[in-house]
Design an enzyme around this catalytic site. Sequence first.
Site, PDB file in Angstrom:
ATOM      1  CG  HIS A 235      18.832   4.220 -19.838  1.00  0.00           C
ATOM      2  ND1 HIS A 235      18.194   5.239 -20.511  1.00  0.00           N
ATOM      3  CD2 HIS A 235      19.063   3.260 -20.771  1.00  0.00           C
ATOM      4  CE1 HIS A 235      18.026   4.901 -21.780  1.00  0.00           C
ATOM      5  NE2 HIS A 235      18.543   3.725 -21.962  1.00  0.00           N
TER       6      HIS A 235
HETATM    7  O1  RIB Z   1      14.737   1.948 -20.255  1.00  0.00           O
HETATM    8  C1  RIB Z   1      16.007   1.823 -19.688  1.00  0.00           C
HETATM    9  C2  RIB Z   1      15.975   0.925 -18.496  1.00  0.00           C
HETATM   10  O2  RIB Z   1      15.521  -0.370 -18.874  1.00  0.00           O
HETATM   11  C3  RIB Z   1      17.365   0.677 -17.893  1.00  0.00           C
HETATM   12  O3  RIB Z   1      17.245   0.408 -16.526  1.00  0.00           O
HETATM   13  C4  RIB Z   1      17.850  -0.538 -18.622  1.00  0.00           C
HETATM   14  O4  RIB Z   1      18.808  -1.280 -17.870  1.00  0.00           O
HETATM   15  C5  RIB Z   1      16.570  -1.321 -18.723  1.00  0.00           C
HETATM   16  O5  RIB Z   1      16.399  -2.031 -17.511  1.00  0.00           O
END
Ligand code: RIB
Length: 306
Positions: A235
């Site tokens: 992500h």
């Molecule tokens: O949903 C994914 C996000 O939430 C990413 O930034 C992960 O590190 C969590 O913080």
Amino acid sequence: MRTVIIDCDPGTDDAIALFLALGSPELDVVLVTAVGGNVGLDHTVRNARALVGLSGKDVPVVAGADRPMLGSFVAEPRVHGRNGVGGVVLPEGPPAAPGVAADAIRAVLRAAGPGEITLVGIGPATNLGLALASEPALLDRVAEIVLMTGAWAEGNVTPAAEFNAWNDPEALSIVLSCGRPVTVATLEVTAQAVATTAWIAAQRGQGGACMAAACDILASVPPSARLGGRGSPQHDACAIMWLVAPDMFTHRAVHASVDLTHGPGRGRTVIDRWGKVPGARNASVLETVDAERFFALLGERIAGLP
Ligand code: RIB
Ligand code: CA
């Protein structure tokens, strides 16, 4: 060369994103701030310090909010482990710089000229929201805000909401409505950037301590059932990679807002890609990424670190 502030909640994918940023010559990371998110602030600060320390880069780390603007704090240890980096023990990093994140962010903005600073938010947006809401006069120093947050469709922490957006929707709303260019990496684009066990295995032995830590951290993450068990979506690295190699992505101007109700839709990002919402398009959403190029460059940049 972009001058960048990274606000994060390391966090396994934050760790990979930080290594990518710190290993990329296109970015001058001048400040890393930590927020409570995947795990508590005590862990996210410690992890941010350790990751910056491993990189060998002289970048101050400042602690910020340990809870959302409203409501209670909720962590996500199922994905990130109790210590936030999958139980991997990282060498202690340099001490955190004094002060609090929102003040540190504002100090960098105050010392900058118009459009000189890029803000990257890869955790709950609390620190960014506090900084921008408390001194709007500094907004003109912000060139762009890049967020990993939200989803067009289903969430990953509730059926409606993605974790960062859900954790502090009020802060996200402040950032989305601040008037500066906002680029959003949602779950839809991050689902195209899945680190597989094969890729991780191919990285082992490359580079130095940072790559070894990155592989150990990635190996600790359970494959995402939401993505058919193919591996773990990177992500946060998508937000960084947009700044490093934007031509890897396609994107679209949208209207983006967030549901602030206290029902089942709380934290849902409402992303209008088809002009159904009258008024300005206040954000750009990343729609696709070239995964082959993404992972080739990700591996190269982390291997280039100590
Ligand atoms: O949903 C994914 C996000 O939430 C990413 O930034 C992960 O590190 C969590 O913080
Ligand atoms: Ca994160």
